[in-house]
Write a protein that holds these residues in place. Structure first.
Motif, PDB file in Angstrom:
ATOM      1  N   PRO A 102       0.727  -1.407   0.148  1.00  0.00           N
ATOM      2  CA  PRO A 102       0.032   0.044   0.252  1.00  0.00           C
ATOM      3  C   PRO A 102       0.899   0.955  -0.149  1.00  0.00           C
ATOM      4  CG  PRO A 102      -0.101  -1.165   2.118  1.00  0.00           C
ATOM      5  CD  PRO A 102       0.673  -2.005   1.373  1.00  0.00           C
ATOM      6  N   GLU A 103       0.392   2.239  -0.500  1.00  0.00           N
ATOM      7  CA  GLU A 103       0.969   3.594  -0.568  1.00  0.00           C
ATOM      8  C   GLU A 103       1.488   3.995   0.564  1.00  0.00           C
ATOM      9  OE1 GLU A 103       0.749   7.917  -3.321  1.00  0.00           O
ATOM     10  OE2 GLU A 103      -0.743   6.469  -2.831  1.00  0.00           O
ATOM     11  N   PHE A 104       0.588   3.774   1.621  1.00  0.00           N
ATOM     12  CA  PHE A 104       0.982   4.307   2.966  1.00  0.00           C
ATOM     13  C   PHE A 104       1.380   3.306   3.835  1.00  0.00           C
ATOM     14  CE2 PHE A 104      -3.532   3.151   2.020  1.00  0.00           C
ATOM     15  CZ  PHE A 104      -3.568   1.786   2.690  1.00  0.00           C
ATOM     16  N   LEU A 105       2.145   2.378   3.494  1.00  0.00           N
ATOM     17  CA  LEU A 105       2.853   1.266   4.023  1.00  0.00           C
ATOM     18  C   LEU A 105       3.493   1.973   5.436  1.00  0.00           C
ATOM     19  CD1 LEU A 105       3.912  -1.487   4.651  1.00  0.00           C
ATOM     20  CD2 LEU A 105       5.549  -0.911   3.037  1.00  0.00           C
ATOM     21  N   ALA A 154      -5.978   9.118   6.615  1.00  0.00           N
ATOM     22  CA  ALA A 154      -7.002   8.934   7.658  1.00  0.00           C
ATOM     23  C   ALA A 154      -6.503   7.349   8.091  1.00  0.00           C
ATOM     24  CB  ALA A 154      -8.405   9.086   6.956  1.00  0.00           C
ATOM     25  N   MET A 155      -5.913   7.369   8.926  1.00  0.00           N
ATOM     26  CA  MET A 155      -5.393   5.932   9.592  1.00  0.00           C
ATOM     27  C   MET A 155      -6.626   5.235   9.913  1.00  0.00           C
ATOM     28  SD  MET A 155      -2.288   5.541   9.474  1.00  0.00           S
ATOM     29  CE  MET A 155      -1.715   6.295   7.976  1.00  0.00           C
ATOM     30  N   HIS A 156      -7.751   5.918  10.709  1.00  0.00           N
ATOM     31  CA  HIS A 156      -8.677   4.958  11.372  1.00  0.00           C
ATOM     32  C   HIS A 156      -9.732   4.448  10.187  1.00  0.00           C
ATOM     33  CE1 HIS A 156     -10.327   9.117  10.744  1.00  0.00           C
ATOM     34  NE2 HIS A 156     -11.542   8.800  11.098  1.00  0.00           N
ATOM     35  N   GLN A 157      -9.506   4.996   9.008  1.00  0.00           N
ATOM     36  CA  GLN A 157     -10.608   4.575   8.125  1.00  0.00           C
ATOM     37  C   GLN A 157     -10.006   3.377   7.107  1.00  0.00           C
ATOM     38  OE1 GLN A 157     -11.440   8.179   5.813  1.00  0.00           O
ATOM     39  NE2 GLN A 157     -12.652   8.876   7.377  1.00  0.00           N
ATOM     40  N   ILE A 158      -8.664   3.165   7.148  1.00  0.00           N
ATOM     41  CA  ILE A 158      -8.045   2.002   6.706  1.00  0.00           C
ATOM     42  C   ILE A 158      -8.765   0.788   6.688  1.00  0.00           C
ATOM     43  CG2 ILE A 158      -5.953   0.768   5.647  1.00  0.00           C
ATOM     44  CD1 ILE A 158      -4.347   3.474   6.361  1.00  0.00           C
ATOM     45  N   SER A 159      -8.927   0.134   5.608  1.00  0.00           N
ATOM     46  CA  SER A 159      -9.503  -1.286   5.769  1.00  0.00           C
ATOM     47  C   SER A 159      -9.202  -2.117   4.413  1.00  0.00           C
ATOM     48  CB  SER A 159     -11.062  -1.296   6.105  1.00  0.00           C
ATOM     49  OG  SER A 159     -11.708  -0.998   5.233  1.00  0.00           O
ATOM     50  N   VAL A 160      -9.631  -3.250   4.435  1.00  0.00           N
ATOM     51  CA  VAL A 160      -9.619  -4.061   3.361  1.00  0.00           C
ATOM     52  C   VAL A 160     -10.613  -3.469   1.977  1.00  0.00           C
ATOM     53  CG1 VAL A 160     -10.289  -6.239   2.108  1.00  0.00           C
ATOM     54  CG2 VAL A 160      -9.181  -6.374   4.332  1.00  0.00           C
ATOM     55  N   ASP A 161     -11.624  -2.645   2.473  1.00  0.00           N
ATOM     56  CA  ASP A 161     -12.416  -2.084   1.561  1.00  0.00           C
ATOM     57  C   ASP A 161     -12.195  -0.785   1.125  1.00  0.00           C
ATOM     58  OD1 ASP A 161     -13.954  -4.523   1.162  1.00  0.00           O
ATOM     59  OD2 ASP A 161     -14.879  -4.211   3.156  1.00  0.00           O
ATOM     60  N   LYS A 163      -8.810   1.787   0.674  1.00  0.00           N
ATOM     61  CA  LYS A 163      -7.516   2.038   0.900  1.00  0.00           C
ATOM     62  C   LYS A 163      -7.231   3.429   0.470  1.00  0.00           C
ATOM     63  CE  LYS A 163      -6.141  -2.620  -0.168  1.00  0.00           C
ATOM     64  NZ  LYS A 163      -7.536  -2.999  -0.190  1.00  0.00           N
ATOM     65  N   PRO A 164      -7.313   4.620   1.137  1.00  0.00           N
ATOM     66  CA  PRO A 164      -7.256   6.129   0.801  1.00  0.00           C
ATOM     67  C   PRO A 164      -5.849   6.252   0.205  1.00  0.00           C
ATOM     68  CG  PRO A 164      -6.729   5.806   3.050  1.00  0.00           C
ATOM     69  CD  PRO A 164      -7.242   4.535   2.540  1.00  0.00           C
ATOM     70  N   ALA A 165      -6.105   7.331  -0.908  1.00  0.00           N
ATOM     71  CA  ALA A 165      -4.818   7.720  -1.574  1.00  0.00           C
ATOM     72  C   ALA A 165      -4.123   8.898  -0.504  1.00  0.00           C
ATOM     73  CB  ALA A 165      -5.296   8.634  -2.682  1.00  0.00           C
ATOM     74  N   VAL A 166      -2.784   8.749  -0.521  1.00  0.00           N
ATOM     75  CA  VAL A 166      -1.828   9.535   0.233  1.00  0.00           C
ATOM     76  C   VAL A 166      -1.932  11.010  -0.323  1.00  0.00           C
ATOM     77  CG1 VAL A 166       0.417  10.195   0.963  1.00  0.00           C
ATOM     78  CG2 VAL A 166      -0.335   7.682   0.884  1.00  0.00           C
ATOM     79  N   GLY A 167      -1.924  12.074   0.447  1.00  0.00           N
ATOM     80  CA  GLY A 167      -2.120  13.464   0.120  1.00  0.00           C
ATOM     81  C   GLY A 167      -2.752  14.231   1.277  1.00  0.00           C
TER      82      GLY A 167
END
Length: 248
Positions: A102-105, A154-161, A163-167
């Protein structure tokens, strides 16, 4: 072969079974037990420490990532907490991000490690939480079990479904451990993050002095507005146990 040489050959093969030969005189069936035991232990520790990150990978790619860490990073401690920290350091310092990641690894790994860090951090000195009505009266300090963090996702929103874009914009959080020893997070705005970061840098400061530090940084607000906003914010965090009595 000297014992030390055998030991190094054993370790090298355990870490890299495909690239390093089995130590001379040791049966492959015996080495297989050690290969599986050592790797499975490390893989289990890493997976437990970074569950959200793990969920974003297929099983094959996750095992490959952990195998890469197991092979290439020199861990200096066998303890679970230390292995998790070593994994984060490996990602930050040595690992080359691929299209499978993931881009936000790096940010997600840091966020999950902080949760573990706060959950297990021992308090050197017993803290006394401030009551909301004491915010105006007592020297202020942020609990040692609280951290202000800023990420580009937004860390608290990340899930399998999802995957937010970094920015932009930046996403700010307060992570803290409460009186029940549960780690909680609060998504905060940039002004609140600045207030708490300033407090973290000035333990023992009085509220009015804290506000004066913010005046040149936030020229869009007058002193009265900053005082009212800071008092309200800090009283709210006092109810959560995040503000504590200052100790010399």
């Amino acid at each position: 072969m000297q014992f030390q040489q055998i030991q190094h050959a054993f370790i090298n093969h355990i870490k890299d079974p495909e690239g390093m030969p089995i130590p001379e005189g040791v049966a492959d069936s015996r080495m297989a037990v050690y290969r599986e035991l050592f790797f499975n232990n490390v893989q289990g520790f890493v997976s437990s420490a970074f569950p959200v990150l793990k969920s974003l990978y297929s099983e094959v790619h996750w095992l490959a990532l952990v195998r890469h860490f197991f092979k290439n990073h020199q861990c200096t401690s066998p303890y679970f907490l230390d292995i998790a920290e070593h994994f984060l350091q490996y990602l930050q310092q040595s690992y080359k991000i691929t299209e499978q990641d993931p881009e936000f690894l790096l940010e997600l790994a840091h966020y999950e490690w902080v949760e573990l860090y706060l959950a297990t951090k021992p308090l050197k000195v017993l803290e006394t939480p401030l009551l909301p009505e004491q915010v105006n009266q007592q020297p202020l300090a942020l609990s040692a079990l609280a951290l202000v963090l800023v990420y580009h996702v937004a860390m608290h929103q990340i899930s399998v479904d999802f995957k937010p874009a970094v920015g932009e914009p930046e996403h700010c959080y307060l992570l803290y451990r409460n009186s029940e020893d549960d780690v909680k997070f609060v998504a905060i705005n940039q002004l609140t993050a600045l207030l708490l970061q300033t407090l973290q840098q000035m333990p023992g400061v009085a509220l009015d002095t804290l506000v004066q530090q913010l005046v040149p940084l936030l020229p869009q607000f007058n002193t009265a507005q900053l005082m009212q906003g800071a008092q309200s914010i800090l009283q709210d965090f006092a109810t959560k146990g995040v503000l504590v009595s200052f100790q010399e």
